[in-house]
Design a protein around this motif. Structure first.
Motif, short mmCIF file in Angstrom:
data_model
loop_
_atom_site.label_atom_id
_atom_site.label_comp_id
_atom_site.label_asym_id
_atom_site.label_seq_id
_atom_site.Cartn_x
_atom_site.Cartn_y
_atom_site.Cartn_z
N ASN A 1 4.04 1.99 9.41
CA ASN A 1 3.92 1.98 7.94
C ASN A 1 4.67 1.26 7.29
O ASN A 1 5.71 0.56 7.90
CB ASN A 1 4.11 3.64 7.47
CG ASN A 1 3.14 4.41 8.28
OD1 ASN A 1 3.03 4.66 9.59
ND2 ASN A 1 2.46 5.43 7.60
N TRP A 2 4.43 1.04 5.98
CA TRP A 2 5.21 0.36 5.09
C TRP A 2 5.60 -0.98 5.54
O TRP A 2 6.77 -1.56 5.49
CB TRP A 2 6.75 1.32 4.91
CG TRP A 2 6.28 2.59 4.61
CD1 TRP A 2 5.33 3.30 4.15
CD2 TRP A 2 7.51 3.66 4.62
NE1 TRP A 2 5.42 4.66 3.96
CE2 TRP A 2 6.95 4.86 3.83
CE3 TRP A 2 9.04 3.61 4.70
CZ2 TRP A 2 7.76 6.08 3.97
CZ3 TRP A 2 9.61 4.59 4.61
CH2 TRP A 2 8.98 5.84 4.21
N ASP A 3 4.58 -1.63 5.77
CA ASP A 3 4.79 -2.99 6.32
C ASP A 3 4.81 -4.06 5.11
O ASP A 3 3.99 -3.93 4.10
CB ASP A 3 3.66 -3.54 7.36
CG ASP A 3 2.34 -3.44 6.93
OD1 ASP A 3 2.14 -2.51 6.24
OD2 ASP A 3 1.57 -4.46 7.32
N ALA A 4 5.54 -5.22 5.06
CA ALA A 4 5.35 -6.19 4.23
C ALA A 4 6.08 -7.47 4.96
O ALA A 4 6.94 -7.35 5.80
CB ALA A 4 6.38 -5.77 2.85
N PHE A 5 5.88 -8.82 4.19
CA PHE A 5 6.54 -9.82 4.70
C PHE A 5 7.87 -9.80 4.41
O PHE A 5 8.52 -9.09 3.49
CB PHE A 5 5.81 -11.09 4.18
CG PHE A 5 4.28 -11.31 4.84
CD1 PHE A 5 4.28 -11.89 5.71
CD2 PHE A 5 3.42 -11.04 3.83
CE1 PHE A 5 2.87 -12.21 6.37
CE2 PHE A 5 2.15 -11.28 4.27
CZ PHE A 5 1.78 -11.71 5.45
N LEU A 6 8.87 -10.42 5.40
CA LEU A 6 10.17 -10.79 5.36
C LEU A 6 10.33 -11.55 3.98
O LEU A 6 9.75 -12.25 3.65
CB LEU A 6 10.72 -11.24 6.40
CG LEU A 6 11.01 -10.46 7.77
CD1 LEU A 6 11.67 -11.31 8.85
CD2 LEU A 6 11.81 -9.26 7.45
#
Length: 407
Positions: free
Chosen positions: A316-321
């Motif tokens: 969950n809660w994935d986003a690009f660095l």
């Protein structure tokens, strides 16, 4: 995750049969270990009735006092104390757990004893005082959380008599229950202590939990930022909802280049740990996501561990660095059949924080739907108003023409 905890009581006497060291406490250990499949599991070590105290010794002006216990299948724990003319203090704790204990560490990749050392474990205490701490205290190092409560200790007993004056830990309140000092000599036991049941179930609060702001630092630089309202849902005999109070919650944990953990301690009732990792995408870019959530529920009366649950299979809660993740709508994290965590107004950035500020946010799908529906709703409303205006215009025109014909 439910277990019984045992109190340990150790009294050591010198050559003249006078008490020179006394300690009584309760403790438990939460340990993360690697399996043969390169996954990580969590286990709980608690004291059984078969505790020994080999190696416990009295101290003097030149030699440290030592409290040492052994339990289970090759596990041991000790703490040493040194003193000055006026005070004594705990210097370091040594905890050794044995992964050959297959009941506690099934499928462990690393076999044999593993030792963890924690330094500066207790501030100075006046030499004639007995140190008392009913509240729960935690020490974290190398994937091990050591939990202590109901502690009474005096490593340098003067003239064979345990001190009557208590030096309380900072976490204890003035209303804490008084300590009952020992009345029998030469006691070394591990007596069963019955835990109080889980807190009585309460109806779901009308309001959502308060939003808390949490951060971690690496040196002088902020390395993790989080804003979130948290609610724990415990399904036991009756459902129990616990709002995490940010005013009494302390943030801890660690930051890294590819792993970060945010640990929240809600005033001796609930511990929640969120672990984030970095992954490479098929396009060669890097993203972070929530990998694991660990929840420990503590007894509100004495701080003992009631239950522990972990789920290490989240994505969950994935986003690009370099970005943050945001989700204003309520989300649910299913830990196991008994535990859920509800999040509200979440904004998290576990990596690459710059200037103590959140970077641009990637919003969750639910928020995107909401943002998409808002202009549609506005458009529909405006269209409906235009239709009403047109209908009113037609009706007005007809009334006007009827008036002219009558003339």
């Amino acid at each position: 995750g439910f277990f019984q905890s045992y109190a340990v009581e150790v009294e050591v006497k010198d050559a003249s049969n006078a008490t020179c060291l006394y300690a009584k406490w309760m403790m438990s250990f939460l340990i993360k270990y690697e399996t043969n499949s390169s996954d990580y599991k969590n286990t709980t070590l608690n004291l059984s009735s078969g505790v020994t105290h080999n190696g416990s010794v009295c101290g003097n002006d030149t030699q440290a006092a030592l409290v040492a216990v052994q339990f289970g299948e090759g596990h041991s724990w000790s703490i040493n104390f040194t003193k000055t003319n006026e005070t004594y203090q705990g210097d370091f704790m040594t905890f050794t757990y044995n992964t050959n204990d297959t009941a506690a560490f099934p499928d462990a990749k690393r076999k044999g004893p593993i030792t963890i050392v924690v330094k500066d474990t207790m501030p100075p205490v006046q030499l004639n005082d007995v140190f008392v701490c009913h509240s729960t205290d935690f020490f974290e190092a190398e994937n091990v959380t050591q939990i202590f409560w109901n502690v009474t200790v005096q490593p340098f007993v003067q003239n064979g008599t345990i001190g009557k004056k208590e030096s309380r830990c900072r976490a204890d309140t003035p209303t804490s229950a008084p300590t009952v000092l020992p009345t029998t000599a030469n006691v070394t036991t591990a007596s069963a202590t019955t835990l109080s049941p889980a807190p009585t179930a309460t109806p779901k609060p009308v309001e959502n939990p308060d939003i808390g702001n949490y951060s971690l630092k690496s040196g002088n630089k902020t390395c993790l930022l989080a804003t979130v309202g948290l609610q724990l849902n415990v399904s036991q005999d009756k459902p129990l909802l616990i709002n995490i109070n940010p005013k009494t919650t302390v943030a801890g944990g660690a930051c890294g280049n590819t792993t970060a953990t945010l640990k929240l301690n809600d005033g001796n009732s609930t511990l929640i740990a969120f672990t984030f990792i970095v992954k490479n995408t098929s396009a060669g870019e890097q993203k972070f996501y929530l990998k694991e959530v660990n929840v420990t529920l503590l007894n509100r009366l004495n701080g003992s561990v009631i239950a522990n649950a972990v789920n290490a299979n989240f994505s969950n809660w994935d986003a690009f660095l370099g970005s943050s993740y945001m989700c204003r709508k309520e989300q649910t994290l299913q830990i196991n059949e008994q535990f859920q965590i509800h999040t509200f107004n979440l904004w998290i950035q576990p990596f690459r924080v710059e200037e103590n500020k959140f970077s641009a946010a990637e919003e969750c799908f639910a928020d995107s739907d909401l943002n998409f529906l808002i202009p549609i709703a506005v458009g529909v409303t405006l269209g409906f108003l235009n239709i009403l205006v047109f209908i009113s215009y037609i009706i007005g025109r007809r009334k006007s023409r009827t008036g002219y014909q009558s003339v």
